[in-house]
Design a protein around this motif. Structure first.
Motif, PDB file in Angstrom:
ATOM      1  N   SER A  47       0.829  -1.212   0.000  1.00 48.82           N
ATOM      2  CA  SER A  47       0.000   0.000   0.000  1.00 48.82           C
ATOM      3  C   SER A  47       0.857   1.253   0.000  1.00 48.82           C
ATOM      4  N   LEU A  48       1.933   1.231   0.782  1.00 48.54           N
ATOM      5  CA  LEU A  48       2.819   2.394   0.834  1.00 48.54           C
ATOM      6  C   LEU A  48       3.544   2.598  -0.493  1.00 48.54           C
ATOM      7  N   TYR A  49       3.993   1.505  -1.122  1.00 50.02           N
ATOM      8  CA  TYR A  49       4.647   1.630  -2.423  1.00 50.02           C
ATOM      9  C   TYR A  49       3.681   2.195  -3.463  1.00 50.02           C
ATOM     10  N   LYS A  50       2.441   1.714  -3.441  1.00 48.55           N
ATOM     11  CA  LYS A  50       1.447   2.197  -4.398  1.00 48.55           C
ATOM     12  C   LYS A  50       1.184   3.689  -4.189  1.00 48.55           C
ATOM     13  N   ALA A  51       0.999   4.079  -2.922  1.00 50.10           N
ATOM     14  CA  ALA A  51       0.770   5.496  -2.612  1.00 50.10           C
ATOM     15  C   ALA A  51       1.978   6.336  -3.011  1.00 50.10           C
ATOM     16  N   SER A  52       3.169   5.805  -2.775  1.00 51.12           N
ATOM     17  CA  SER A  52       4.395   6.511  -3.137  1.00 51.12           C
ATOM     18  C   SER A  52       4.487   6.695  -4.647  1.00 51.12           C
ATOM     19  N   MET A  59       3.460  14.365  -8.563  1.00 51.77           N
ATOM     20  CA  MET A  59       4.432  15.440  -8.357  1.00 51.77           C
ATOM     21  C   MET A  59       5.225  15.687  -9.640  1.00 51.77           C
ATOM     22  N   LYS A  60       5.613  14.624 -10.334  1.00 49.25           N
ATOM     23  CA  LYS A  60       6.352  14.788 -11.590  1.00 49.25           C
ATOM     24  C   LYS A  60       5.494  15.515 -12.613  1.00 49.25           C
ATOM     25  N   ASN A  65       4.422  20.351 -15.570  1.00 56.61           N
ATOM     26  CA  ASN A  65       3.450  21.347 -16.005  1.00 56.61           C
ATOM     27  C   ASN A  65       3.883  22.750 -15.567  1.00 56.61           C
ATOM     28  N   LEU A  66       4.359  22.856 -14.338  1.00 58.69           N
ATOM     29  CA  LEU A  66       4.810  24.141 -13.817  1.00 58.69           C
ATOM     30  C   LEU A  66       6.013  24.654 -14.598  1.00 58.69           C
ATOM     31  N   LYS A  67       6.972  23.768 -14.879  1.00 55.60           N
ATOM     32  CA  LYS A  67       8.144  24.165 -15.665  1.00 55.60           C
ATOM     33  C   LYS A  67       7.735  24.657 -17.044  1.00 55.60           C
TER      34      LYS A  67
END
Length: 140
Positions: A47-52, A59-60, A65-67
């Motif tokens: 579950s933690l790996y999936k959430a990560s 975030m990427k 998009n921000l860049k």
């Protein structure tokens, strides 16, 4: 001074009671867990790996998009424009293959009605408009 000793004793009692409560909770959790400890740890790790992974992808995407927006001098009207590689039939076929939940109606497209198409796909897939635009532009 006597009052200070009483406060320290009270704090010690509170700390001991808290630690005892935590210990009892851990023991109860282990005793009542439906799986053995190893299976539970593996389940939690999955579950933690999936959430990560999901957080990493988000975030990427957000930073890319921000860049892009910063390099273009901020947001513009062009941000909402749909750019596809190949014919709509090819893109539609890839979408149907990758997202079985999309129906023929969801993917009906007429030139000039890009916003309606994006809205339908967005609702069906539960993604943001930017995510749908990026998804469509990445299909080849």
């Amino acid at each position: 001074m006597k009052q200070m000793d009483n406060m320290n004793k009270d704090n010690s009692k509170i700390l001991m009671a808290t630690l005892a409560g935590i210990g009892a909770g851990v023991v109860a959790g282990i005793m009542l867990a439906p799986e053995n400890g190893k299976a539970t740890r593996e389940s939690v790790m999955r579950s933690l790996y999936k959430a990560s992974d999901e957080l990493n992808t988000s975030m990427k995407s957000w930073t890319d998009n921000l860049k892009t927006k910063l390099s273009q001098g901020g947001a513009s009207e062009e941000d909402d424009q749909l750019v596809m590689h190949g014919s709509w039939e090819d893109v539609k076929g890839q979408l149907r293959q990758n997202y079985e939940e999309l129906t023929e109606e969801d993917l009906s497209y007429q030139q000039g009605s890009e916003h309606e198409l994006l809205d339908r796909i967005q609702r069906r897939l539960g993604k943001t408009k930017d995510e749908v635009i990026r998804l469509l532009s990445e299909l080849r």
